[in-house]
Motif scaffolding. Sequence first.
Motif, PDB file in Angstrom:
ATOM      1  N   PRO A 175       0.896  -1.734   0.376  1.00 40.87           N
ATOM      2  CA  PRO A 175       0.552   0.527   0.101  1.00 40.87           C
ATOM      3  C   PRO A 175       1.016   1.158  -0.005  1.00 40.87           C
ATOM      4  CG  PRO A 175      -0.589  -1.710   1.885  1.00 40.87           C
ATOM      5  CD  PRO A 175       0.843  -2.036   1.326  1.00 40.87           C
ATOM      6  N   ASP A 176       0.268   2.066  -0.760  1.00 44.57           N
ATOM      7  CA  ASP A 176       1.093   3.456  -0.597  1.00 44.57           C
ATOM      8  C   ASP A 176       1.442   4.274   0.278  1.00 44.57           C
ATOM      9  OD1 ASP A 176       1.090   3.738  -3.039  1.00 44.57           O
ATOM     10  OD2 ASP A 176      -0.533   5.002  -4.083  1.00 44.57           O
ATOM     11  N   TYR A 177       0.751   3.724   1.917  1.00 42.08           N
ATOM     12  CA  TYR A 177       0.644   4.624   3.200  1.00 42.08           C
ATOM     13  C   TYR A 177       2.073   3.412   3.761  1.00 42.08           C
ATOM     14  CZ  TYR A 177      -1.132   1.106   5.936  1.00 42.08           C
ATOM     15  OH  TYR A 177      -1.222  -0.366   6.102  1.00 42.08           O
ATOM     16  N   VAL A 178       2.478   2.561   3.019  1.00 38.36           N
ATOM     17  CA  VAL A 178       3.246   1.527   3.491  1.00 38.36           C
ATOM     18  C   VAL A 178       4.479   2.227   3.110  1.00 38.36           C
ATOM     19  CG1 VAL A 178       4.678  -0.214   3.942  1.00 38.36           C
ATOM     20  CG2 VAL A 178       1.565  -0.718   3.983  1.00 38.36           C
ATOM     21  N   LYS A 179       4.803   2.244   2.124  1.00 37.84           N
ATOM     22  CA  LYS A 179       6.040   3.227   0.967  1.00 37.84           C
ATOM     23  C   LYS A 179       6.161   3.902   1.666  1.00 37.84           C
ATOM     24  CE  LYS A 179       4.127   0.540  -3.358  1.00 37.84           C
ATOM     25  NZ  LYS A 179       3.992   0.959  -4.344  1.00 37.84           N
ATOM     26  N   GLN A 180       4.819   5.404   1.486  1.00 36.80           N
ATOM     27  CA  GLN A 180       5.632   6.244   2.737  1.00 36.80           C
ATOM     28  C   GLN A 180       6.164   6.324   4.408  1.00 36.80           C
ATOM     29  OE1 GLN A 180       5.386   9.642   0.570  1.00 36.80           O
ATOM     30  NE2 GLN A 180       6.721   9.727   2.387  1.00 36.80           N
ATOM     31  N   LEU A 181       5.375   5.363   5.117  1.00 37.80           N
ATOM     32  CA  LEU A 181       5.983   5.363   6.284  1.00 37.80           C
ATOM     33  C   LEU A 181       7.521   4.907   5.935  1.00 37.80           C
ATOM     34  CD1 LEU A 181       2.745   4.586   8.164  1.00 37.80           C
ATOM     35  CD2 LEU A 181       4.090   7.126   7.949  1.00 37.80           C
ATOM     36  N   ASN A 182       7.610   3.753   5.801  1.00 45.02           N
ATOM     37  CA  ASN A 182       8.945   2.976   5.086  1.00 45.02           C
ATOM     38  C   ASN A 182      10.246   4.667   4.914  1.00 45.02           C
ATOM     39  OD1 ASN A 182      10.708   0.564   5.412  1.00 45.02           O
ATOM     40  ND2 ASN A 182      10.880   1.345   2.956  1.00 45.02           N
ATOM     41  N   TYR A 183       9.997   5.061   4.134  1.00 49.01           N
ATOM     42  CA  TYR A 183      10.827   6.246   3.746  1.00 49.01           C
ATOM     43  C   TYR A 183      10.215   6.609   4.676  1.00 49.01           C
ATOM     44  CZ  TYR A 183      12.819   9.180   0.809  1.00 49.01           C
ATOM     45  OH  TYR A 183      14.405  10.079   0.174  1.00 49.01           O
ATOM     46  N   ASN A 184       9.528   7.510   5.525  1.00 45.15           N
ATOM     47  CA  ASN A 184      10.200   8.161   6.436  1.00 45.15           C
ATOM     48  C   ASN A 184      11.212   8.147   7.208  1.00 45.15           C
ATOM     49  OD1 ASN A 184       7.974   9.793   5.052  1.00 45.15           O
ATOM     50  ND2 ASN A 184       6.203   9.276   6.023  1.00 45.15           N
ATOM     51  N   THR A 185      10.765   6.655   7.945  1.00 40.69           N
ATOM     52  CA  THR A 185      11.848   6.035   8.639  1.00 40.69           C
ATOM     53  C   THR A 185      13.140   6.051   8.355  1.00 40.69           C
ATOM     54  OG1 THR A 185      10.234   4.554   9.394  1.00 40.69           O
ATOM     55  CG2 THR A 185      11.429   3.743  10.358  1.00 40.69           C
ATOM     56  N   TYR A 186      13.467   5.114   6.940  1.00 37.80           N
ATOM     57  CA  TYR A 186      14.573   5.262   6.002  1.00 37.80           C
ATOM     58  C   TYR A 186      15.689   6.342   6.290  1.00 37.80           C
ATOM     59  CZ  TYR A 186      18.354   5.293   3.185  1.00 37.80           C
ATOM     60  OH  TYR A 186      19.036   5.231   2.000  1.00 37.80           O
ATOM     61  N   ILE A 187      14.506   7.624   5.999  1.00 34.32           N
ATOM     62  CA  ILE A 187      15.455   9.353   5.982  1.00 34.32           C
ATOM     63  C   ILE A 187      15.368   9.591   7.751  1.00 34.32           C
ATOM     64  CG2 ILE A 187      15.424  11.443   5.508  1.00 34.32           C
ATOM     65  CD1 ILE A 187      16.142   9.663   2.861  1.00 34.32           C
ATOM     66  N   ALA A 188      14.540   9.283   8.524  1.00 38.02           N
ATOM     67  CA  ALA A 188      14.713   9.812  10.261  1.00 38.02           C
ATOM     68  C   ALA A 188      15.471   9.228  10.393  1.00 38.02           C
ATOM     69  CB  ALA A 188      13.708   9.674  10.764  1.00 38.02           C
ATOM     70  N   TYR A 189      15.790   7.700  10.544  1.00 36.68           N
ATOM     71  CA  TYR A 189      16.049   7.171  11.654  1.00 36.68           C
ATOM     72  C   TYR A 189      17.843   6.524  11.150  1.00 36.68           C
ATOM     73  CZ  TYR A 189      17.567   2.724  14.040  1.00 36.68           C
ATOM     74  OH  TYR A 189      18.608   1.236  14.775  1.00 36.68           O
ATOM     75  N   GLY A 190      17.270   6.236   9.573  1.00 35.48           N
ATOM     76  CA  GLY A 190      19.086   5.191   9.361  1.00 35.48           C
ATOM     77  C   GLY A 190      19.714   6.523   8.211  1.00 35.48           C
ATOM     78  N   VAL A 191      19.440   6.909   7.864  1.00 32.87           N
ATOM     79  CA  VAL A 191      20.238   8.994   6.696  1.00 32.87           C
ATOM     80  C   VAL A 191      20.118   9.812   7.973  1.00 32.87           C
ATOM     81  CG1 VAL A 191      20.297  10.360   5.044  1.00 32.87           C
ATOM     82  CG2 VAL A 191      19.527   7.746   4.974  1.00 32.87           C
ATOM     83  N   GLY A 192      19.263  10.364   8.547  1.00 29.41           N
ATOM     84  CA  GLY A 192      19.558  11.918   9.369  1.00 29.41           C
ATOM     85  C   GLY A 192      19.646  12.999   8.894  1.00 29.41           C
ATOM     86  N   ASP A 193      20.713  13.947   9.762  1.00 29.19           N
ATOM     87  CA  ASP A 193      20.449  15.181   9.081  1.00 29.19           C
ATOM     88  C   ASP A 193      21.242  15.670   8.396  1.00 29.19           C
ATOM     89  OD1 ASP A 193      18.181  15.688  11.244  1.00 29.19           O
ATOM     90  OD2 ASP A 193      19.349  16.329  12.583  1.00 29.19           O
ATOM     91  N   PRO A 194      21.978  16.394   7.870  1.00 32.08           N
ATOM     92  CA  PRO A 194      22.513  16.708   6.374  1.00 32.08           C
ATOM     93  C   PRO A 194      24.370  16.899   7.547  1.00 32.08           C
ATOM     94  CG  PRO A 194      21.134  17.983   6.279  1.00 32.08           C
ATOM     95  CD  PRO A 194      21.023  17.696   7.457  1.00 32.08           C
ATOM     96  N   ASP A 195      24.194  16.728   8.690  1.00 34.18           N
ATOM     97  CA  ASP A 195      25.586  16.397   9.678  1.00 34.18           C
ATOM     98  C   ASP A 195      26.034  15.246   9.853  1.00 34.18           C
ATOM     99  OD1 ASP A 195      24.052  16.976  11.379  1.00 34.18           O
ATOM    100  OD2 ASP A 195      24.814  18.076  12.643  1.00 34.18           O
ATOM    101  N   CYS A 196      24.670  13.989   9.407  1.00 38.00           N
ATOM    102  CA  CYS A 196      25.022  12.937  10.562  1.00 38.00           C
ATOM    103  C   CYS A 196      25.509  12.081   9.729  1.00 38.00           C
ATOM    104  CB  CYS A 196      24.296  12.120  10.757  1.00 38.00           C
ATOM    105  SG  CYS A 196      23.232  12.969  11.559  1.00 38.00           S
ATOM    106  N   PHE A 197      26.547  11.196   9.752  1.00 43.41           N
ATOM    107  CA  PHE A 197      27.469  10.007   9.275  1.00 43.41           C
ATOM    108  C   PHE A 197      27.182   9.504   7.591  1.00 43.41           C
ATOM    109  CE2 PHE A 197      29.000   5.365   8.222  1.00 43.41           C
ATOM    110  CZ  PHE A 197      30.119   6.074   7.496  1.00 43.41           C
ATOM    111  N   GLY A 198      27.560   9.255   6.917  1.00 39.80           N
ATOM    112  CA  GLY A 198      26.928   8.973   5.876  1.00 39.80           C
ATOM    113  C   GLY A 198      25.536   9.301   5.076  1.00 39.80           C
ATOM    114  N   HIS A 199      25.295  10.822   5.060  1.00 40.10           N
ATOM    115  CA  HIS A 199      23.493  11.084   5.033  1.00 40.10           C
ATOM    116  C   HIS A 199      23.679  11.477   3.333  1.00 40.10           C
ATOM    117  CE1 HIS A 199      21.555  14.696   3.777  1.00 40.10           C
ATOM    118  NE2 HIS A 199      20.636  14.380   3.817  1.00 40.10           N
ATOM    119  N   SER A 200      24.903  11.769   2.578  1.00 35.42           N
ATOM    120  CA  SER A 200      24.805  11.897   1.036  1.00 35.42           C
ATOM    121  C   SER A 200      25.094  10.316   0.410  1.00 35.42           C
ATOM    122  CB  SER A 200      26.029  12.482   0.734  1.00 35.42           C
ATOM    123  OG  SER A 200      27.432  12.063   0.590  1.00 35.42           O
TER     124      SER A 200
END
Length: 211
Positions: A48-73
């Motif tokens: 479902p679209d909402y699952v794709k969206q929440l998964n992406y939100n989690t990936y960015i917020a937790y896995g990637v973080g802010d621009p000064d976080c490790f490996g952001h780019s």
Amino acid sequence: AHASHRSSDSSPPLIQSMSASPDSPKHWVDPAALPNYGDASTIAGNAPDYVKQLNYNTYIAYGVGDPDCFGHSVGKSVNFVEVNINRKHERNGRLEATTVAELKVTRHMLNGAKMLHGGCLAYVVDNCCSTPLVVLGLIQNVNGVGVTQSMNVLFHSPAPLGTILRIVSSSVSLGGRVMSSRCEVLDKESGRIVASAFLNKMQPAVISSKL
């Protein structure tokens, strides 16, 4: 396709915060409580679209973080192209979630031998291999966000500059606190396997302190 930085309200009323009920336990990371980090509506697959969206939100917020976080780019360069949920007949109809992501190897990902750095690849694997657990958790109303306990990565072949990596990650098991997944990293053009991995995660308990 890669999620753009446009807010979308793709979460329908049926998706509720997993920690919204006063009687339910608090979770370390609650996908339904995160802001939208982009538009995941162009990602293919039967989820479902909402699952794709929440998964992406989690990936960015937790896995990637802010621009000064490790490996952001590097993390932001990962492009999710497909999210699927299927029943496995050989496992008595149990659900399996699979995510497919792509990443182009650029110059700042290389080691001194001009090949994809193993540490960079491990970072990508950790993040991408976590996503099918988030997806399956959203479908089964179990929190699939956790911290990595162990990760076993096998490096099969090098990936030079310009290689398009295709990262296929699948859920293996999802319990109340312990969860596992696996992935294969392929050269998209040749089909050659670059790396394979098995990931074990757990959801930490959240302890609230009262002053």
